[in-house]
Scaffold this active site. Structure first.
Site, mmCIF file in Angstrom:
data_model
loop_
_atom_site.group_PDB
_atom_site.id
_atom_site.type_symbol
_atom_site.label_atom_id
_atom_site.label_comp_id
_atom_site.label_asym_id
_atom_site.label_seq_id
_atom_site.Cartn_x
_atom_site.Cartn_y
_atom_site.Cartn_z
ATOM 1 N N ASN A 1 0.862 -1.180 0.000
ATOM 2 C CA ASN A 1 0.000 0.000 0.000
ATOM 3 C C ASN A 1 0.902 1.235 0.000
ATOM 4 O OD1 ASN A 1 -1.836 2.015 0.463
ATOM 5 N ND2 ASN A 1 -2.442 1.326 2.517
ATOM 6 N N LYS A 44 0.084 4.302 -0.322
ATOM 7 C CA LYS A 44 -0.557 5.476 0.304
ATOM 8 C C LYS A 44 -0.328 6.749 -0.527
ATOM 9 C CE LYS A 44 -0.267 3.190 4.768
ATOM 10 N NZ LYS A 44 -0.085 3.285 6.204
ATOM 11 N N HIS A 100 -9.630 1.226 5.576
ATOM 12 C CA HIS A 100 -8.323 1.480 6.197
ATOM 13 C C HIS A 100 -8.499 2.496 7.330
ATOM 14 C CE1 HIS A 100 -4.167 2.532 6.856
ATOM 15 N NE2 HIS A 100 -3.818 1.466 6.142
ATOM 16 N N GLU A 118 -6.767 4.859 8.258
ATOM 17 C CA GLU A 118 -6.475 6.252 7.897
ATOM 18 C C GLU A 118 -7.697 6.924 7.263
ATOM 19 O OE1 GLU A 118 -2.879 5.401 5.744
ATOM 20 O OE2 GLU A 118 -1.895 4.899 7.633
ATOM 21 N N GLU A 172 -5.478 -4.988 10.973
ATOM 22 C CA GLU A 172 -4.423 -3.988 11.155
ATOM 23 C C GLU A 172 -4.663 -3.228 12.462
ATOM 24 O OE1 GLU A 172 -2.517 -2.847 7.111
ATOM 25 O OE2 GLU A 172 -4.178 -1.507 7.505
ATOM 26 N N GLY A 216 2.606 1.952 10.917
ATOM 27 C CA GLY A 216 3.592 3.031 10.797
ATOM 28 C C GLY A 216 4.354 3.325 12.073
ATOM 29 N N SER A 219 3.525 -2.343 10.347
ATOM 30 C CA SER A 219 4.984 -2.409 10.518
ATOM 31 C C SER A 219 5.578 -3.764 10.120
ATOM 32 C CB SER A 219 5.358 -2.039 11.962
ATOM 33 O OG SER A 219 4.930 -0.722 12.252
#
Ligand code: PGA
Length: 258
Positions: free
Chosen positions: A9, A11, A95, A97, A167, A173, A212
Site C-alpha cells: 500500500n 498510500k 483502512h 487512515e 491492522e 507506521g 509495521s
C-alpha cells in the site's frame, strides 16, 4: 492451500518518476515468483502508469479507495467501474487512515464492500482496534462488529473469496508490529466467528496482517496458521524491501507447501 497474498500500500507517496522506477524494479525483481499472489496499490492517479508495466507480470493492481456510487454528480470521486476499467483486481476499504481522516464509518464501508462485490472486484477489508481499545481488551469485539455491519447489510455470503486485513491501528507506521501469536489468536477468532455463520465462506477468506511488516519480521507472521498474507505500507515503498518480503514468502511456500 492458497498462496500468501502480499500487498504493498503506497498510500499518498511518490510521483510519476519514483513510481515508474519502483514498479520497473519490482517487475524485474519478482519475475521468478510463482507461489505468492502479489499486488501493489499506487495513488489512484498513477494506476494507469503502473498498469502499463504490469501487462506481462503476475503482479496485480490494487486501489486504495473507491466511492459508493457508480456514476453521477460526485465531484472528485472514483467509481468501482473506473477501477475495473483499469484492470484493478483488489480495492482496500476500511483502512484506519480513511476511518480517522475521512470519518468513514462501518455502514459506509459496508456500502463500498457491497459495490465492489457487485462489480466483481476483491475487497481488502481493513479492520482493527486502536491502542485504548487494545489496552482495554476490546480487540475481538471491535473486529467482529466491523465485520458484522457487512454481514447484516448484505449477508455472510458476501464475504466469500474476500480479503480481511487485520491492522491494529497502534501498529501501523509505528515500527512496533503486533506479536505474531496475538495476531494468530485474533485471526482464528475472526475465522471461527465467520465459520459459525457459514463454514464454507470462512474457508475462502484470505486473512492478512498489516502494521509495521518488514523483511525482518514477515516470516514470523507467515508461520502462523491463520495468517494468509500481509498488507505492507512503509516497507513497500522501497523496491528492495518489498521484493525481499515477497521472496521470503516465496521461499517459505516452497519449503512448506510444495
Ligand atoms: P505500515 O502500514 O506497514 O507502514 O505499518 C500498513 C498499512 O497501513 O497498511
Amino acid at each position: 492451500m492458497k498462496h500468501p497474498l502480499i500487498v504493498g500500500n503506497w498510500k499518498l507517496n511518490g510521483n510519476k518518476n519514483t513510481i515508474t522506477n519502483l514498479i520497473i524494479a519490482l517487475v524485474n525483481n519478482l519475475s521468478n515468483i510463482s507461489k505468492c499472489n502479489i499486488a501493489v496499490a499506487p495513488p489512484v492517479m498513477y494506476l494507469d502508469i503502473v498498469r502499463h508495466y504490469l501487462l506481462d507480470s503476475h503482479i496485480q493492481l490494487c486501489a486504495q479507495n473507491v466511492d459508493v456510487h457508480f456514476s453521477g454528480s460526485f465531484t472528485g470521486d472514483i467509481s468501482a467501474e473506473m477501477l475495473k476499467d483499469l484492470h484493478t483486481r483488489y480495492v482496500i476499504i476500511g483502512h484506519s487512515e480513511r476511518r480517522i481522516h475521512h470519518k468513514e464509518n462501518d455502514v459506509y464501508i459496508a456500502k463500498k464492500f457491497s459495490i465492489l462485490k457487485k462489480i466483481g472486484l476483491i475487497p481488502i477489508l481493513c479492520i482493527g482496534e486502536n491502542k485504548n481499545e487494545y489496552d482495554s481488551g476490546y480487540t475481538q469485539s471491535i473486529c467482529i462488529n466491523q465485520i458484522k455491519t457487512i454481514t447484516k447489510l448484505i449477508g455472510v455470503e458476501a464475504l466469500k473469496n474476500s480479503v480481511i486485513a487485520y491492522e491494529p491501528i497502534w501498529a501501523i507506521g509505528s515500527g512496533n508490529s503486533a506479536s505474531p501469536e496475538n495476531v494468530q489468536a485474533v485471526h482464528k477468532f475472526i475465522r471461527d466467528y465467520i465459520a459459525s455463520c457459514d463454514v464454507s465462506v470462512a474457508n475462502t477468506i484470505t486473512m492478512q496482517y498489516g502494521g509495521s511488516v518488514t523483511p525482518e519480521n514477515v516470516i514470523q507472521f507467515l508461520n502462523q496458521k491463520d495468517i494468509d498474507g500481509v498488507l505492507v505500507g512503509a516497507a513497500s515503498l522501497k523496491a528492495d524491501s518489498f521484493a525481499a518480503i515477497v521472496q521470503i514468502a516465496e521461499k517459505y511456500e516452497q519449503l512448506h507447501h510444495s
